[in-house]
Design a protein around this motif. Structure first.
Motif, mmCIF file in Angstrom:
data_model
loop_
_atom_site.group_PDB
_atom_site.id
_atom_site.type_symbol
_atom_site.label_atom_id
_atom_site.label_comp_id
_atom_site.label_asym_id
_atom_site.label_seq_id
_atom_site.Cartn_x
_atom_site.Cartn_y
_atom_site.Cartn_z
ATOM 1 N N ALA A 115 3.408 -12.492 31.215
ATOM 2 C CA ALA A 115 3.699 -11.289 31.848
ATOM 3 C C ALA A 115 2.975 -10.228 30.535
ATOM 4 C CB ALA A 115 4.699 -10.948 32.317
ATOM 5 N N LEU A 116 3.661 -10.366 29.521
ATOM 6 C CA LEU A 116 3.186 -9.197 28.308
ATOM 7 C C LEU A 116 1.890 -9.452 27.954
ATOM 8 C CD1 LEU A 116 6.627 -9.696 26.187
ATOM 9 C CD2 LEU A 116 5.716 -7.676 27.719
ATOM 10 N N GLY A 117 1.195 -10.510 27.871
ATOM 11 C CA GLY A 117 -0.137 -10.627 27.501
ATOM 12 C C GLY A 117 -1.063 -9.983 28.499
ATOM 13 N N ILE A 118 -0.816 -10.256 29.652
ATOM 14 C CA ILE A 118 -1.769 -10.023 30.917
ATOM 15 C C ILE A 118 -1.500 -8.558 31.287
ATOM 16 C CG2 ILE A 118 -2.720 -10.549 33.132
ATOM 17 C CD1 ILE A 118 -1.698 -13.634 32.621
ATOM 18 N N GLY A 119 -0.280 -8.183 31.438
ATOM 19 C CA GLY A 119 0.266 -7.050 31.912
ATOM 20 C C GLY A 119 0.345 -5.863 31.046
ATOM 21 N N CYS A 120 0.507 -6.155 29.840
ATOM 22 C CA CYS A 120 0.904 -5.233 28.628
ATOM 23 C C CYS A 120 -0.375 -5.174 27.653
ATOM 24 C CB CYS A 120 1.971 -5.174 28.142
ATOM 25 S SG CYS A 120 3.331 -5.415 29.373
ATOM 26 N N GLY A 121 -1.278 -6.370 27.655
ATOM 27 C CA GLY A 121 -2.085 -6.387 26.484
ATOM 28 C C GLY A 121 -1.368 -6.740 25.215
ATOM 29 N N ALA A 122 -0.177 -7.183 25.514
ATOM 30 C CA ALA A 122 0.040 -7.789 23.887
ATOM 31 C C ALA A 122 -0.206 -9.008 23.561
ATOM 32 C CB ALA A 122 2.019 -7.923 24.439
ATOM 33 N N THR A 123 -0.319 -9.246 22.373
ATOM 34 C CA THR A 123 -0.836 -10.555 21.824
ATOM 35 C C THR A 123 0.321 -11.726 21.647
ATOM 36 O OG1 THR A 123 -1.901 -9.161 20.362
ATOM 37 C CG2 THR A 123 -1.770 -11.652 19.697
ATOM 38 N N ARG A 124 0.538 -12.347 22.953
ATOM 39 C CA ARG A 124 1.249 -13.255 23.077
ATOM 40 C C ARG A 124 0.778 -14.700 23.580
ATOM 41 N NH1 ARG A 124 6.328 -10.548 21.810
ATOM 42 N NH2 ARG A 124 7.277 -12.376 22.596
ATOM 43 N N ILE A 125 1.484 -15.982 23.332
ATOM 44 C CA ILE A 125 0.841 -16.975 23.747
ATOM 45 C C ILE A 125 1.905 -17.696 24.654
ATOM 46 C CG2 ILE A 125 0.500 -19.588 23.126
ATOM 47 C CD1 ILE A 125 0.148 -18.803 20.237
ATOM 48 N N GLY A 126 1.275 -17.899 25.946
ATOM 49 C CA GLY A 126 2.203 -18.609 27.002
ATOM 50 C C GLY A 126 1.839 -19.899 27.219
ATOM 51 N N VAL A 127 2.879 -20.839 26.797
ATOM 52 C CA VAL A 127 2.487 -22.030 26.541
ATOM 53 C C VAL A 127 3.449 -22.851 27.605
ATOM 54 C CG1 VAL A 127 3.086 -24.278 25.149
ATOM 55 C CG2 VAL A 127 2.382 -22.235 24.213
ATOM 56 N N ASP A 128 2.633 -23.328 28.486
ATOM 57 C CA ASP A 128 3.038 -24.334 29.548
ATOM 58 C C ASP A 128 2.990 -25.956 29.373
ATOM 59 O OD1 ASP A 128 0.382 -24.834 30.169
ATOM 60 O OD2 ASP A 128 0.704 -24.189 32.135
ATOM 61 N N VAL A 129 3.386 -26.863 30.180
ATOM 62 C CA VAL A 129 2.898 -28.106 30.033
ATOM 63 C C VAL A 129 1.721 -28.554 29.697
ATOM 64 C CG1 VAL A 129 2.898 -28.901 32.439
ATOM 65 C CG2 VAL A 129 3.737 -30.641 30.770
ATOM 66 N N HIS A 130 0.627 -27.915 30.270
ATOM 67 C CA HIS A 130 -0.813 -28.122 29.916
ATOM 68 C C HIS A 130 -1.131 -27.531 28.735
ATOM 69 C CE1 HIS A 130 -1.022 -29.344 34.238
ATOM 70 N NE2 HIS A 130 -0.447 -27.977 34.450
ATOM 71 N N ARG A 169 -5.184 -19.076 29.854
ATOM 72 C CA ARG A 169 -6.187 -19.063 30.884
ATOM 73 C C ARG A 169 -7.458 -20.362 30.762
ATOM 74 N NH1 ARG A 169 -11.220 -17.554 31.951
ATOM 75 N NH2 ARG A 169 -11.640 -16.947 29.790
ATOM 76 N N LEU A 170 -7.581 -20.649 29.487
ATOM 77 C CA LEU A 170 -8.704 -21.605 29.256
ATOM 78 C C LEU A 170 -7.975 -23.143 29.398
ATOM 79 C CD1 LEU A 170 -10.425 -20.098 26.411
ATOM 80 C CD2 LEU A 170 -11.266 -20.291 28.851
ATOM 81 N N LEU A 171 -6.920 -23.368 28.849
ATOM 82 C CA LEU A 171 -6.479 -24.777 29.032
ATOM 83 C C LEU A 171 -5.431 -24.946 30.145
ATOM 84 C CD1 LEU A 171 -5.383 -25.525 25.268
ATOM 85 C CD2 LEU A 171 -7.369 -25.861 26.372
ATOM 86 N N VAL A 172 -4.905 -24.219 30.974
ATOM 87 C CA VAL A 172 -4.280 -24.556 32.166
ATOM 88 C C VAL A 172 -5.226 -25.464 33.217
ATOM 89 C CG1 VAL A 172 -3.143 -23.887 34.161
ATOM 90 C CG2 VAL A 172 -2.428 -23.038 32.083
ATOM 91 N N PRO A 173 -6.271 -24.759 33.490
ATOM 92 C CA PRO A 173 -7.130 -25.558 34.303
ATOM 93 C C PRO A 173 -7.752 -26.689 33.781
ATOM 94 C CG PRO A 173 -8.108 -23.265 33.847
ATOM 95 C CD PRO A 173 -6.676 -23.433 33.332
#
Length: 195
Positions: free
Chosen positions: A108-123, A160-164
């Protein structure tokens, strides 16, 4: 979430709600479900004015929709009451909401705020560890390892790249190594059989 942002649903509040809807729910269900909710109500005050039952009816196609409906309403009401209807770009605020962990907060911070954050899910966890880029036992440990190693300009984009890629090529069971475009760079850690 990236597709929703491209459609104009890019506030940190909308991104957080979309992430909550997405948990344990397939993308092909998440997108129309989030759109349906946002067509009815987009702002914290509008969503907070809906009953849990109304929210639940709008997001019924998502997994665990009843709990998510309560969670979304609570986030909307707290945002309206505590933040004058404007959810701040603040990790601690986002993770103070019940059920919001680092992955959703960072996305949410990366996409909605332009913050430099990593969203790590299972993929992201599986792919980066399978490649041998990092060696970490959990998504949380992978996030820390990626923060140390991955150049910052790729932090938001990696999800965005690694989830799909993880859903369709580098799958959990029987990855499609025969069609993988990066097989020559992959260490195939933990892969015992593949297609």
């Amino acid at each position: 979430m990236f597709e929703l942002a491209a459609e104009g649903f890019k506030s940190v509040f909308e991104q957080l709600v979309a992430c909550i809807i997405s948990i344990r729910t397939r993308d092909e269900v998440t997108l129309p479900t989030a759109r349906r909710l946002f067509e009815r109500a987009r702002t914290p005050s509008a969503i907070g004015a809906l009953s849990v039952r109304q929210i639940d009816a709008l997001i019924r196609t998502a997994s665990f929709h009843e709990g998510k409906a309560r969670q979304i309403r609570e986030i909307a009401r707290r945002t309206a009451a505590e933040h004058d209807g404007q959810l701040p770009c603040d990790f601690d605020v986002l993770t103070s909401f019940h059920g919001v962990g680092p992955k959703c907060a960072n996305l949410a911070l990366g996409i909605g705020c332009g913050a430099t954050r990593i969203g790590v899910d299972v993929h992201v966890w599986r792919v980066t560890n399978r490649w041998g880029y990092v060696a970490a036992a959990t998504p949380a440990q992978t996030m820390v390892a990626l923060e140390r190693k991955l150049p910052k300009q790729h932090w938001v984009e990696i999800n965005r790249l690694l989830v799909p890629f993880g859903k369709h090529v580098c799958t959990g069971r029987l990855p499609k190594c025969s069609t993988c475009p990066v097989l020559d760079m992959c260490k195939q850690i933990g892969v015992t059989s593949h297609r």
